[in-house]
Design a protein around this motif. Structure first.
Motif, PDB file in Angstrom:
ATOM      1  N   VAL A 109       0.838  -1.211   0.000  1.00  0.00           N
ATOM      2  CA  VAL A 109       0.000   0.000   0.000  1.00  0.00           C
ATOM      3  C   VAL A 109       0.873   1.262   0.000  1.00  0.00           C
ATOM      4  CG1 VAL A 109      -1.689   1.336   1.360  1.00  0.00           C
ATOM      5  CG2 VAL A 109      -1.989  -1.121   1.087  1.00  0.00           C
ATOM      6  N   CYS A 110       1.887   1.286   0.876  1.00  0.00           N
ATOM      7  CA  CYS A 110       2.758   2.474   0.959  1.00  0.00           C
ATOM      8  C   CYS A 110       3.499   2.686  -0.352  1.00  0.00           C
ATOM      9  CB  CYS A 110       3.768   2.325   2.089  1.00  0.00           C
ATOM     10  SG  CYS A 110       3.020   2.317   3.698  1.00  0.00           S
ATOM     11  N   GLY A 111       4.108   1.625  -0.860  1.00  0.00           N
ATOM     12  CA  GLY A 111       4.891   1.742  -2.093  1.00  0.00           C
ATOM     13  C   GLY A 111       4.038   2.170  -3.268  1.00  0.00           C
ATOM     14  N   VAL A 112       2.898   1.510  -3.440  1.00  0.00           N
ATOM     15  CA  VAL A 112       2.033   1.811  -4.593  1.00  0.00           C
ATOM     16  C   VAL A 112       1.477   3.237  -4.492  1.00  0.00           C
ATOM     17  CG1 VAL A 112      -0.179   1.195  -5.672  1.00  0.00           C
ATOM     18  CG2 VAL A 112       1.476  -0.585  -5.133  1.00  0.00           C
ATOM     19  N   THR A 113       1.082   3.639  -3.289  1.00  0.00           N
ATOM     20  CA  THR A 113       0.539   4.995  -3.114  1.00  0.00           C
ATOM     21  C   THR A 113       1.572   6.041  -3.514  1.00  0.00           C
ATOM     22  OG1 THR A 113      -0.721   4.172  -1.245  1.00  0.00           O
ATOM     23  CG2 THR A 113      -0.585   6.550  -1.458  1.00  0.00           C
ATOM     24  N   VAL A 114       2.803   5.848  -3.035  1.00  0.00           N
ATOM     25  CA  VAL A 114       3.866   6.817  -3.340  1.00  0.00           C
ATOM     26  C   VAL A 114       4.141   6.853  -4.850  1.00  0.00           C
ATOM     27  CG1 VAL A 114       6.340   7.254  -3.021  1.00  0.00           C
ATOM     28  CG2 VAL A 114       4.939   6.705  -1.064  1.00  0.00           C
ATOM     29  N   ILE A 115       4.122   5.684  -5.485  1.00  0.00           N
ATOM     30  CA  ILE A 115       4.397   5.626  -6.931  1.00  0.00           C
ATOM     31  C   ILE A 115       3.253   6.270  -7.721  1.00  0.00           C
ATOM     32  CG2 ILE A 115       4.722   4.064  -8.909  1.00  0.00           C
ATOM     33  CD1 ILE A 115       6.070   2.122  -6.843  1.00  0.00           C
ATOM     34  N   ILE A 116       2.009   5.916  -7.377  1.00  0.00           N
ATOM     35  CA  ILE A 116       0.849   6.484  -8.101  1.00  0.00           C
ATOM     36  C   ILE A 116       0.836   8.007  -7.955  1.00  0.00           C
ATOM     37  CG2 ILE A 116      -1.699   6.633  -8.121  1.00  0.00           C
ATOM     38  CD1 ILE A 116      -1.782   3.664  -7.520  1.00  0.00           C
ATOM     39  N   ALA A 117       1.099   8.470  -6.722  1.00  0.00           N
ATOM     40  CA  ALA A 117       1.076   9.921  -6.483  1.00  0.00           C
ATOM     41  C   ALA A 117       2.079  10.653  -7.362  1.00  0.00           C
ATOM     42  CB  ALA A 117       1.377  10.199  -5.014  1.00  0.00           C
ATOM     43  N   TYR A 118       3.149   9.962  -7.702  1.00  0.00           N
ATOM     44  CA  TYR A 118       4.187  10.613  -8.514  1.00  0.00           C
ATOM     45  C   TYR A 118       3.810  10.643  -9.994  1.00  0.00           C
ATOM     46  CZ  TYR A 118       8.748  11.609 -10.495  1.00  0.00           C
ATOM     47  OH  TYR A 118       9.776  12.172 -11.186  1.00  0.00           O
ATOM     48  N   PHE A 119       3.221   9.550 -10.465  1.00  0.00           N
ATOM     49  CA  PHE A 119       2.963   9.458 -11.903  1.00  0.00           C
ATOM     50  C   PHE A 119       1.586   9.986 -12.320  1.00  0.00           C
ATOM     51  CE2 PHE A 119       6.370   6.307 -11.399  1.00  0.00           C
ATOM     52  CZ  PHE A 119       7.240   6.792 -12.360  1.00  0.00           C
ATOM     53  N   PHE A 120       0.636  10.063 -11.389  1.00  0.00           N
ATOM     54  CA  PHE A 120      -0.715  10.527 -11.746  1.00  0.00           C
ATOM     55  C   PHE A 120      -1.131  11.680 -10.851  1.00  0.00           C
ATOM     56  CE2 PHE A 120      -0.370   6.013 -12.689  1.00  0.00           C
ATOM     57  CZ  PHE A 120      -0.673   5.996 -14.041  1.00  0.00           C
ATOM     58  N   ASN A 121      -1.851  12.598 -11.473  1.00  0.00           N
ATOM     59  CA  ASN A 121      -2.285  13.779 -10.737  1.00  0.00           C
ATOM     60  C   ASN A 121      -3.629  13.520 -10.056  1.00  0.00           C
ATOM     61  OD1 ASN A 121      -2.327  16.298  -9.762  1.00  0.00           O
ATOM     62  ND2 ASN A 121      -2.767  17.328 -11.704  1.00  0.00           N
ATOM     63  N   ILE A 122      -3.613  12.653  -9.040  1.00  0.00           N
ATOM     64  CA  ILE A 122      -4.853  12.331  -8.316  1.00  0.00           C
ATOM     65  C   ILE A 122      -4.712  12.887  -6.895  1.00  0.00           C
ATOM     66  CG2 ILE A 122      -6.405  10.472  -7.578  1.00  0.00           C
ATOM     67  CD1 ILE A 122      -5.039   8.721  -9.767  1.00  0.00           C
ATOM     68  N   PRO A 123      -5.503  13.911  -6.540  1.00  0.00           N
ATOM     69  CA  PRO A 123      -5.326  14.592  -5.243  1.00  0.00           C
ATOM     70  C   PRO A 123      -5.311  13.648  -4.050  1.00  0.00           C
ATOM     71  CG  PRO A 123      -6.887  15.772  -6.596  1.00  0.00           C
ATOM     72  CD  PRO A 123      -6.569  14.523  -7.337  1.00  0.00           C
ATOM     73  N   PHE A 124      -6.204  12.620  -4.054  1.00  0.00           N
ATOM     74  CA  PHE A 124      -6.259  11.726  -2.902  1.00  0.00           C
ATOM     75  C   PHE A 124      -4.902  11.045  -2.676  1.00  0.00           C
ATOM     76  CE2 PHE A 124      -6.637   7.266  -1.530  1.00  0.00           C
ATOM     77  CZ  PHE A 124      -7.056   7.466  -0.220  1.00  0.00           C
ATOM     78  N   PHE A 125      -4.343  10.509  -3.774  1.00  0.00           N
ATOM     79  CA  PHE A 125      -3.062   9.795  -3.645  1.00  0.00           C
ATOM     80  C   PHE A 125      -1.931  10.746  -3.267  1.00  0.00           C
ATOM     81  CE2 PHE A 125      -5.252   6.450  -6.010  1.00  0.00           C
ATOM     82  CZ  PHE A 125      -4.847   5.338  -5.291  1.00  0.00           C
ATOM     83  N   GLN A 126      -2.015  11.976  -3.801  1.00  0.00           N
ATOM     84  CA  GLN A 126      -0.936  12.920  -3.499  1.00  0.00           C
ATOM     85  C   GLN A 126      -0.938  13.324  -2.028  1.00  0.00           C
ATOM     86  OE1 GLN A 126      -1.523  15.607  -6.747  1.00  0.00           O
ATOM     87  NE2 GLN A 126       0.136  14.644  -7.905  1.00  0.00           N
ATOM     88  N   THR A 127      -2.138  13.567  -1.506  1.00  0.00           N
ATOM     89  CA  THR A 127      -2.227  13.931  -0.077  1.00  0.00           C
ATOM     90  C   THR A 127      -1.770  12.754   0.790  1.00  0.00           C
ATOM     91  OG1 THR A 127      -4.316  14.883  -0.804  1.00  0.00           O
ATOM     92  CG2 THR A 127      -3.772  15.188   1.494  1.00  0.00           C
ATOM     93  N   THR A 128      -2.261  11.554   0.435  1.00  0.00           N
ATOM     94  CA  THR A 128      -1.894  10.370   1.224  1.00  0.00           C
ATOM     95  C   THR A 128      -0.384  10.123   1.155  1.00  0.00           C
ATOM     96  OG1 THR A 128      -4.000   9.477   0.464  1.00  0.00           O
ATOM     97  CG2 THR A 128      -2.572   7.977   1.669  1.00  0.00           C
TER      98      THR A 128
END
Lengths: 199, 207
Positions: free
Chosen positions: B14-33
């Motif tokens: 969960v931690c790894g995927v969240t950090v990766i998604i937040a970097y490659f996609f502009n999704i506010p939820f993932f970026q805040t998390t």
């Protein structure tokens, strides 16, 4: 010659001499300075850690960011390794650190080491140097094609790649040596000029 | 079983995927998390530093006990360690005492240790650098040229060593290093991916 009367300069100079004394032979003076250095460095790291903790976790939590209690509790779980029955609990914060670290490292590697390097290589090949850089990158990359048997062409390119990498290693070696020598010169200047007051 | 093996894997994923998604996609939820996860990570990492401190105390207090108090090195280490912490925590990092430890013990000794390698690496190179084949010859020539080209004396001995060093550093070195960096990054990504998807559980104490 005017020897320094500053106690700090004396300690700094004697520490440096203690470290350099190992070049003659391993001796108690060197071991003592080494241990003192380890103690001071570790102490400084702990002080920095404590202050960072107070500023980035403890104070914000006291001020109302109560969610920060979670990483604090996870951090405390790291110490469960000292108790055999609950030692497995330290896997939870470790998995958090490793998962996040892997994610951060991955995105950093993609950005700076892959995209950044490829885009820096993909420039107009108008000069001899740009051709050398381009071919050096391609050849040294071809050395790492390990999933299939090398043919005649890839055999030659990987061999050339080794040559480019050797040049890079030689350059890195020369740079490292000179960096260390300049640090040694700095220390000798400190000993001769600041401590002994020569010159 | 779930708590010991599956939960750590889920957390890492969960931690790894969240950090990766937040970097490659502009999704506010993932970026805040992801921001929150990174903040938490730095807090947990500070506690990990404490493990090192405890280990130092354990190792050296055992040394002192075994030597019945006669191990002067471990005693000196522990005294310096504790004094630095006490000074840094109670007097503050801006205090004169803390600056003294930093400026006159840590920096000069660290710098001397750092420069010690100049002597070892120099003698090691003298003994091991042999132009046995083309690769070793390239290594020897580039290494020597860079060393000469980086000092004023080298420029006097071999005037072309300065432009040659510049060319080696900005062209030959770049070509070789880029291939290494890209290949290394691919390997690094593969290992990171294995950690994130739970194939490399040994990284966090799993089997």
């Amino acid at each position: 010659m005017k020897i320094s009367t500053d106690i700090g300069v004396w300690i700094g100079a004697l520490s440096a001499l203690g470290i350099y004394s190992v070049l003659i032979k391993d001796n108690p003076f060197y071991t003592m300075v080494e241990h003192i250095f380890v103690g001071a460095s570790a102490g400084i790291a702990v002080v920095v850690g404590i202050n960072t903790f107070l500023n980035s976790a403890w104070s914000p939590m006291i001020e109302g960011k109560y969610l920060l209690i979670i990483p604090i509790l996870l951090g405390i779980l790291l110490y469960s390794r000292y108790f055999e029955d609950i030692a497995w609990l330290n896997r939870i914060p470790l998995s958090f650190l490793m998962g996040t670290g892997a994610g951060v490292a991955m995105r950093g590697a993609v950005e700076s080491q892959i995209v950044g390097q490829i885009s820096a290589t993909m420039v107009k090949l108008t000069t001899f140097d740009s051709w050398i850089i381009f071919l050096g990158t391609i050849f040294s990359l071809s050395y790492f094609f390990l999933t299939f048997q090398r043919g005649k062409v890839t055999g030659v390119t990987s061999q050339l790649g080794r040559h480019f990498m050797m040049a890079a290693f030689g350059a890195a070696f020369g740079n490292t040596v000179m960096g260390r020598i300049s640090a040694a010169i700095g220390r000798f200047q400190f000993i001769f000029l600041k401590w002994l007051g020569l010159g | 079983m779930f708590l010991k093996k599956t939960l750590p894997t889920i957390i890492a994923f969960v931690c790894g995927v969240t950090v990766i998604i937040a970097y490659f996609f502009n999704i506010p939820f993932f970026q805040t998390t992801a921001q929150e996860i990174l903040k938490w990570q730095s807090v947990i990492a500070i506690f990990a530093l404490g493990l090192g401190a405890i280990n130092i105390i354990r190792v050296h207090s055992t040394n002192i006990r075994r030597a019945k108090g006669k191990n002067a090195y471990s005693i000196a280490l522990l005294i310096t360690f504790i004094v630095t912490i006490v000074v840094g925590v109670f007097l503050g990092q801006e205090s004169e005492a803390y600056k003294f430890i930093f400026d006159y013990i840590n920096v000069p000794t660290g710098s001397a240790i750092f420069s010690l390698l100049a002597f070892y690496i120099g003698t090691a190179a003298y003994r091991s650098f042999r132009a046995k084949n083309i690769e070793a010859t390239i290594l020897l020539i580039t290494g020597c040229l860079v060393m000469l080209g980086r000092v004023p004396l080298g420029a006097k001995i071999l005037p072309f060593s300065v432009p040659a060093t510049d060319w080696i550093m900005s062209v030959l070195n770049v070509g070789g290093q880029r291939g290494l960096m890209i290949a290394g990054a691919i390997g690094f990504i593969a290992v990171s991916l294995r950690i994130v998807i739970g194939l490399e559980r040994t990284a966090y104490g799993g089997d």
